[in-house]
Design a protein around this motif. Structure first.
Motif, PDB file in Angstrom:
ATOM      1  N   GLN A   1      23.289  -9.208  -7.435  1.00 15.29           N
ATOM      2  CA  GLN A   1      22.995 -10.629  -7.272  1.00 15.29           C
ATOM      3  C   GLN A   1      21.895 -11.016  -8.262  1.00 15.29           C
ATOM      4  N   PRO A   2      22.263 -11.387  -9.478  1.00 12.92           N
ATOM      5  CA  PRO A   2      21.248 -11.685 -10.500  1.00 12.92           C
ATOM      6  C   PRO A   2      20.375 -12.874 -10.111  1.00 12.92           C
ATOM      7  N   THR A   3      19.081 -12.710 -10.279  1.00 15.12           N
ATOM      8  CA  THR A   3      18.149 -13.811 -10.030  1.00 15.12           C
ATOM      9  C   THR A   3      17.283 -14.102 -11.246  1.00 15.12           C
ATOM     10  N   ALA A   4      17.401 -13.285 -12.286  1.00 14.21           N
ATOM     11  CA  ALA A   4      16.647 -13.476 -13.523  1.00 14.21           C
ATOM     12  C   ALA A   4      17.551 -13.076 -14.681  1.00 14.21           C
ATOM     13  N   ASP A   5      17.097 -13.353 -15.906  1.00 14.47           N
ATOM     14  CA  ASP A   5      17.896 -13.036 -17.080  1.00 14.47           C
ATOM     15  C   ASP A   5      18.380 -11.595 -17.035  1.00 14.47           C
ATOM     16  N   VAL A   6      19.617 -11.397 -17.465  1.00 11.19           N
ATOM     17  CA  VAL A   6      20.235 -10.071 -17.490  1.00 11.19           C
ATOM     18  C   VAL A   6      20.320  -9.614 -18.938  1.00 11.19           C
ATOM     19  N   CYS A   7      19.702  -8.485 -19.267  1.00 11.34           N
ATOM     20  CA  CYS A   7      19.717  -7.934 -20.625  1.00 11.34           C
ATOM     21  C   CYS A   7      20.317  -6.531 -20.561  1.00 11.34           C
ATOM     22  N   LEU A   8      21.464  -6.337 -21.215  1.00 12.33           N
ATOM     23  CA  LEU A   8      22.183  -5.077 -21.149  1.00 12.33           C
ATOM     24  C   LEU A   8      22.450  -4.545 -22.557  1.00 12.33           C
TER      25      LEU A   8
ATOM     26  N   MET B   1      27.717 -15.041 -11.307  1.00 17.56           N
ATOM     27  CA  MET B   1      28.598 -14.426 -10.320  1.00 17.56           C
ATOM     28  C   MET B   1      28.042 -13.077  -9.900  1.00 17.56           C
ATOM     29  N   GLN B   2      28.454 -12.606  -8.755  1.00 16.51           N
ATOM     30  CA  GLN B   2      28.082 -11.286  -8.287  1.00 16.51           C
ATOM     31  C   GLN B   2      28.989 -10.243  -8.932  1.00 16.51           C
ATOM     32  N   ALA B   3      28.490  -9.012  -9.000  1.00 14.17           N
ATOM     33  CA  ALA B   3      29.224  -7.950  -9.693  1.00 14.17           C
ATOM     34  C   ALA B   3      30.606  -7.725  -9.109  1.00 14.17           C
ATOM     35  N   THR B   4      30.716  -7.774  -7.801  1.00 15.89           N
ATOM     36  CA  THR B   4      32.017  -7.534  -7.172  1.00 15.89           C
ATOM     37  C   THR B   4      33.018  -8.631  -7.530  1.00 15.89           C
ATOM     38  N   ASP B   5      32.536  -9.869  -7.672  1.00 15.91           N
ATOM     39  CA  ASP B   5      33.424 -10.964  -8.035  1.00 15.91           C
ATOM     40  C   ASP B   5      33.855 -10.877  -9.498  1.00 15.91           C
ATOM     41  N   ILE B   6      32.922 -10.464 -10.373  1.00 17.43           N
ATOM     42  CA  ILE B   6      33.288 -10.259 -11.776  1.00 17.43           C
ATOM     43  C   ILE B   6      34.369  -9.186 -11.873  1.00 17.43           C
ATOM     44  N   ALA B   7      34.180  -8.100 -11.150  1.00  9.38           N
ATOM     45  CA  ALA B   7      35.159  -7.010 -11.190  1.00  9.38           C
ATOM     46  C   ALA B   7      36.526  -7.490 -10.723  1.00  9.38           C
ATOM     47  N   ARG B   8      36.548  -8.283  -9.673  1.00  5.42           N
ATOM     48  CA  ARG B   8      37.821  -8.776  -9.153  1.00  5.42           C
ATOM     49  C   ARG B   8      38.488  -9.722 -10.150  1.00  5.42           C
ATOM     50  N   ALA B   9      37.708 -10.639 -10.707  1.00  3.91           N
ATOM     51  CA  ALA B   9      38.277 -11.634 -11.622  1.00  3.91           C
ATOM     52  C   ALA B   9      38.848 -10.993 -12.882  1.00  3.91           C
ATOM     53  N   LEU B  10      38.192  -9.951 -13.405  1.00  6.50           N
ATOM     54  CA  LEU B  10      38.631  -9.335 -14.654  1.00  6.50           C
ATOM     55  C   LEU B  10      39.685  -8.260 -14.458  1.00  6.50           C
ATOM     56  N   SER B  11      39.975  -7.899 -13.209  1.00  8.74           N
ATOM     57  CA  SER B  11      40.922  -6.816 -12.944  1.00  8.74           C
ATOM     58  C   SER B  11      42.349  -7.181 -13.334  1.00  8.74           C
ATOM     59  N   ARG B  12      42.613  -8.464 -13.573  1.00 10.38           N
ATOM     60  CA  ARG B  12      43.981  -8.887 -13.906  1.00 10.38           C
ATOM     61  C   ARG B  12      44.356  -8.524 -15.337  1.00 10.38           C
ATOM     62  N   TRP B  13      43.379  -8.067 -16.151  1.00  5.42           N
ATOM     63  CA  TRP B  13      43.673  -7.728 -17.553  1.00  5.42           C
ATOM     64  C   TRP B  13      43.394  -6.252 -17.808  1.00  5.42           C
ATOM     65  N   PRO B  14      44.413  -5.406 -17.785  1.00  3.62           N
ATOM     66  CA  PRO B  14      44.192  -3.983 -18.062  1.00  3.62           C
ATOM     67  C   PRO B  14      43.685  -3.732 -19.475  1.00  3.62           C
ATOM     68  N   GLU B  15      43.910  -4.670 -20.390  1.00  3.53           N
ATOM     69  CA  GLU B  15      43.455  -4.500 -21.772  1.00  3.53           C
ATOM     70  C   GLU B  15      41.931  -4.355 -21.868  1.00  3.53           C
ATOM     71  N   ILE B  16      41.214  -4.941 -20.899  1.00  4.00           N
ATOM     72  CA  ILE B  16      39.742  -4.878 -20.952  1.00  4.00           C
ATOM     73  C   ILE B  16      39.169  -4.051 -19.805  1.00  4.00           C
ATOM     74  N   ASN B  17      39.956  -3.125 -19.286  1.00  4.10           N
ATOM     75  CA  ASN B  17      39.466  -2.292 -18.184  1.00  4.10           C
ATOM     76  C   ASN B  17      38.193  -1.540 -18.551  1.00  4.10           C
ATOM     77  N   GLU B  18      38.138  -0.999 -19.753  1.00  5.81           N
ATOM     78  CA  GLU B  18      36.970  -0.220 -20.167  1.00  5.81           C
ATOM     79  C   GLU B  18      35.732  -1.100 -20.245  1.00  5.81           C
ATOM     80  N   GLU B  19      35.881  -2.285 -20.819  1.00  3.09           N
ATOM     81  CA  GLU B  19      34.745  -3.205 -20.946  1.00  3.09           C
ATOM     82  C   GLU B  19      34.330  -3.747 -19.584  1.00  3.09           C
ATOM     83  N   ARG B  20      35.298  -4.065 -18.746  1.00  7.00           N
ATOM     84  CA  ARG B  20      34.989  -4.546 -17.389  1.00  7.00           C
ATOM     85  C   ARG B  20      34.202  -3.508 -16.610  1.00  7.00           C
TER      86      ARG B  20
END
Length: 241
Positions: free
Chosen positions: A133-140, A104-123
């Motif tokens: 727009q990830p096109t290769a492995d993401v390592c964070l 997913m794109q970052a903006t879509d992840i942010a929108r999908a997870l916004s429904r849970w205030p419990e994980i606002n910090e992690e989101r």
């Protein structure tokens, strides 16, 4: 029902999303929601954290590695990370390695997870580092011993060649009926082979062929009470000997 992507048809780099009930993402390719409609975060607690008994198991572990089939919105990672932080694990390390064919794109992840205030910090932390727009492995690396790696591409083509050994698995692909490739016997065998003795899996899925594939791979499988409207779920262990 939308056609399921196959190797014989064009595969989009990113999924086509629809939004139901405000911020509930729905995959047009797979004809399925990304998590249960009751409460995806509580489902994660019940199925994946509870089914793998991870909170108790990581108490005495210096390094704990979780594998996941289906990163999706990152909900399972964020909730697992939240629980990890609550325990205050100085000097311990959490490795979360997820496989995702259609990131997913970052903006879509942010929108999908916004429904849970419990994980606002992690989101917020996840979305701040996630490529638009990830096109290769993401390592964070989030510090405090928490590392996330999202392997982009078909899981069956990547898992078998990996060196990592996993303590627990979150099997969270789309419905087995709509995405059978992510529940195939070959992939379940790869999951088993990359699990350390005594390691576990858990999944919301309870379809007969999923259970049989996990058993054929070598897992000791049990049915458990599912979350919400789901009557059953599966969990299991790789025998120690």
């Amino acid at each position: 029902m939308p056609a399921r992507p196959t190797e014989l048809s064009p595969v989009p780099q990113h999924q086509t999303l629809e939004w139901h009930e405000g911020d509930m993402p729905y995959s047009a390719e797979f004809g399925d929601h990304f998590y249960c409609r009751e409460d995806g975060r509580l489902e994660c607690q019940h199925v994946f954290l509870g089914g793998n008994v991870v909170i108790a198991r990581w108490q005495d572990s210096t390094d704990f590695t979780i594998g996941e089939l289906g990163f999706g919105t990152g909900l399972n990672f964020c909730e697992t990370w939240r629980q990890w932080k609550r325990e205050g694990r100085d000097g311990q390390r959490l490795h979360f390695i997820s496989f995702e064919r259609f990131p997913m794109q970052a903006t879509d992840i942010a929108r999908a997870l916004s429904r849970w205030p419990e994980i606002n910090e992690e989101r917020a932390a996840l979305c701040a580092l996630w490529p638009e727009q990830p096109t290769a492995d993401v390592c964070l690396d989030f510090g405090d011993g928490v590392q996330l790696r999202v392997v982009i591409g078909p899981a069956d083509a990547r898992l078998g060649s990996m060196a990592e050994v996993f303590d627990a698995w979150y099997l969270d692909g789309f419905s087995p009926v709509r995405n059978p490739d992510l529940w195939s016997q070959d992939l379940m065998q790869s999951v088993f082979d990359r699990t350390r003795p005594g390691g576990t899996f858990a999944t919301y899925a309870a379809a007969g062929f999923v259970r049989r594939n996990l058993q054929a791979a070598g897992f000791a499988v049990e049915r458990r009470k599912g979350y919400g409207a789901k009557r059953e779920m599966l969990s299991g262990t790789k025998p120690s000997a």
